[in-house]
Design a protein around this motif. Structure first.
Motif, PDB file in Angstrom:
ATOM      1  N   UNK A  14     -29.455 -17.855  -0.670  1.00 42.67           N
ATOM      2  CA  UNK A  14     -31.004 -18.629  -0.383  1.00 42.67           C
ATOM      3  C   UNK A  14     -30.970 -19.509   0.795  1.00 42.67           C
ATOM      4  N   UNK A  15     -29.771 -20.386   0.640  1.00 38.66           N
ATOM      5  CA  UNK A  15     -29.492 -21.219   2.030  1.00 38.66           C
ATOM      6  C   UNK A  15     -29.410 -20.167   3.262  1.00 38.66           C
ATOM      7  N   UNK A  16     -28.398 -19.428   3.135  1.00 37.03           N
ATOM      8  CA  UNK A  16     -28.330 -18.611   4.401  1.00 37.03           C
ATOM      9  C   UNK A  16     -29.351 -17.788   4.878  1.00 37.03           C
ATOM     10  N   UNK A  17     -30.140 -17.391   3.892  1.00 40.58           N
ATOM     11  CA  UNK A  17     -31.348 -16.503   3.915  1.00 40.58           C
ATOM     12  C   UNK A  17     -32.355 -17.343   4.629  1.00 40.58           C
ATOM     13  N   UNK A  18     -32.700 -18.367   4.223  1.00 43.27           N
ATOM     14  CA  UNK A  18     -33.758 -19.231   4.754  1.00 43.27           C
ATOM     15  C   UNK A  18     -33.428 -19.844   6.121  1.00 43.27           C
TER      16      UNK A  18
ATOM     17  N   UNK B 157     -45.591 -13.818   8.165  1.00 43.94           N
ATOM     18  CA  UNK B 157     -45.559 -14.015   6.898  1.00 43.94           C
ATOM     19  C   UNK B 157     -44.030 -13.518   6.640  1.00 43.94           C
ATOM     20  N   UNK B 158     -42.802 -14.096   6.487  1.00 43.46           N
ATOM     21  CA  UNK B 158     -41.558 -13.807   6.005  1.00 43.46           C
ATOM     22  C   UNK B 158     -41.345 -13.926   4.439  1.00 43.46           C
ATOM     23  N   UNK B 159     -40.744 -12.916   3.734  1.00 38.81           N
ATOM     24  CA  UNK B 159     -40.708 -12.899   2.415  1.00 38.81           C
ATOM     25  C   UNK B 159     -39.268 -12.662   2.107  1.00 38.81           C
ATOM     26  N   UNK B 160     -38.641 -13.354   1.295  1.00 39.50           N
ATOM     27  CA  UNK B 160     -37.146 -13.218   1.001  1.00 39.50           C
ATOM     28  C   UNK B 160     -37.321 -12.921  -0.456  1.00 39.50           C
ATOM     29  N   UNK B 161     -36.424 -11.544  -0.749  1.00 39.97           N
ATOM     30  CA  UNK B 161     -36.532 -11.222  -1.937  1.00 39.97           C
ATOM     31  C   UNK B 161     -35.602 -10.472  -2.593  1.00 39.97           C
ATOM     32  N   UNK B 162     -35.182 -10.085  -3.831  1.00 45.61           N
ATOM     33  CA  UNK B 162     -33.978  -9.081  -4.074  1.00 45.61           C
ATOM     34  C   UNK B 162     -34.627  -7.716  -4.195  1.00 45.61           C
TER      35      UNK B 162
ATOM     36  N   UNK C  71     -31.371 -18.160   8.224  1.00 50.21           N
ATOM     37  CA  UNK C  71     -31.369 -16.928   9.359  1.00 50.21           C
ATOM     38  C   UNK C  71     -32.778 -16.593   9.575  1.00 50.21           C
ATOM     39  N   UNK C  72     -33.582 -16.621   8.582  1.00 48.03           N
ATOM     40  CA  UNK C  72     -34.979 -16.241   8.599  1.00 48.03           C
ATOM     41  C   UNK C  72     -35.798 -17.292   9.490  1.00 48.03           C
ATOM     42  N   UNK C  73     -35.440 -18.403   9.308  1.00 45.04           N
ATOM     43  CA  UNK C  73     -36.047 -19.413  10.110  1.00 45.04           C
ATOM     44  C   UNK C  73     -35.771 -19.022  11.614  1.00 45.04           C
ATOM     45  N   UNK C  74     -34.474 -18.832  12.069  1.00 44.17           N
ATOM     46  CA  UNK C  74     -33.999 -18.288  13.251  1.00 44.17           C
ATOM     47  C   UNK C  74     -34.761 -17.011  14.136  1.00 44.17           C
ATOM     48  N   UNK C  75     -35.431 -16.427  13.115  1.00 34.75           N
ATOM     49  CA  UNK C  75     -36.165 -15.206  13.908  1.00 34.75           C
ATOM     50  C   UNK C  75     -37.436 -15.804  14.517  1.00 34.75           C
ATOM     51  N   UNK C  76     -37.987 -16.954  14.422  1.00 31.45           N
ATOM     52  CA  UNK C  76     -39.049 -17.504  15.100  1.00 31.45           C
ATOM     53  C   UNK C  76     -40.334 -16.716  14.786  1.00 31.45           C
TER      54      UNK C  76
END
Ligand SMILES: C[S@@+](CC[C@H](N)C(=O)[O-])C[C@H]1O[C@@H](n2cnc3c(N)ncnc32)[C@H](O)[C@@H]1O
Length: 256
Positions: free
Chosen positions: A67-71, A3-8, A73-78
């Motif tokens: 948000x676009x950059x984060x999603x 689970x990846x969670x992106x947040x401030x 980049x995090x997708x790239x982490x696989x």
């Protein structure tokens, strides 16, 4: 599951996901929770993630670019592509069926809104948008934790000896039956005799009847879609008749 969670405010997740059942799931290798700070994907000195809404109005909106950059980049982490979930009061109401569906994903990526919400274009990144209910939270972090908790506890092995999710509320379309533990009598209130009888057949039947009764009392809407046998329907008729005798003016106001 990853689970990846992106947040401030990524620091809010740790105390919950590192404790108790989710903490043990992480130690057992059944869950990896990775929190990411959205500000990592800003490029100004103030690490700005929000801006004023076009057209005016109160509050600030989350800018689309971080948000676009984060999603991305995090997708790239696989190691596998994540199913991307955003949160909003406009989303599809989250329920047990959604928890079951999400529990089968190998990887989830949650994007948590804050402020007055997000620039609408950000939602184009989402595979789905979920709502926790008809109220407004200050941010999507509680939604991400709620969905993580509800989905991860359904992954085989996570609950371990602490019980099974099979008989819990909503798993068979009904609320769970009444439960009791020691002492057998507490402040004059006795546990139903059948539960002390050791007769597993009768206990099973009593529990089914209790689940039907509680559902009839508190969530009759569930009975419209719950899979019911002929016997269940007979039990329900008895329950309905009994409740009418007990309280002809209507149900109590709370569940307990
Ligand atoms: C203050 S809310 C924004 C509410 C938005 N202005 C509206 O009226 O719909 C900030 C963030 O909290 C999250 N949020 C608030 N209420 C929620 C709910 N009922 N379900 C899921 N997420 C919610 C969302 O991520 C949202 O972007």
């Amino acid at each position: 599951m990853i689970v990846d969670a992106v947040s401030v405010i990524p620091e809010v997740f740790g105390p919950y996901v590192d404790a108790s059942i989710l903490g043990r799931a992480q130690k057992a290798g059944l869950l990896e929770f990775r929190a990411h700070d959205l500000r990592e994907w800003t490029h100004d000195r103030h690490r700005t993630v929000d801006d004023a809404p076009f057209g005016g109005g109160p509050g600030m909106l989350m800018k689309p670019a971080p948000i676009f950059e984060a999603v991305r980049a995090v997708q790239e982490l696989g190691p596998v592509p994540a199913h991307v979930v955003f949160f909003s009061p406009c989303g599809k109401p989250f329920d047990q069926a959604a928890a079951e569906r999400l529990s089968r994903e190998e990887r989830l990526l949650f994007v948590c809104g804050r402020y007055e919400g997000m620039d609408e274009r950000a939602y184009s990144l989402a595979d789905e948008v979920l709502s926790l209910g008809d109220y407004v939270l200050t941010g999507g972090e509680l939604a991400a934790l709620t969905v993580t908790d509800a989905a991860v506890r359904l992954i085989p092995g996570v609950l371990g000896g602490e019980g099974s999710a099979d008989e819990e509320s909503f798993s068979e379309g009904l609320l769970e039956f009444e439960q009791y533990t020691r002492p057998a009598v507490f402040e004059g209130m006795a546990v139903p005799d059948v539960l002390l009888s050791g007769d597993h057949g009768r206990i099973k039947e009593w529990r089914r009847s209790s689940a039907l009764e509680r559902t009839y009392r508190w969530r009759p809407d569930l009975l419209e879609t719950a899979p019911l046998s002929e016997k269940d329907r007979d039990l329900l008729a008895d329950v309905a008749a009994g409740l009418e005798d007990e309280n002809p003016t209507g149900p109590r106001e709370t569940c307990s």
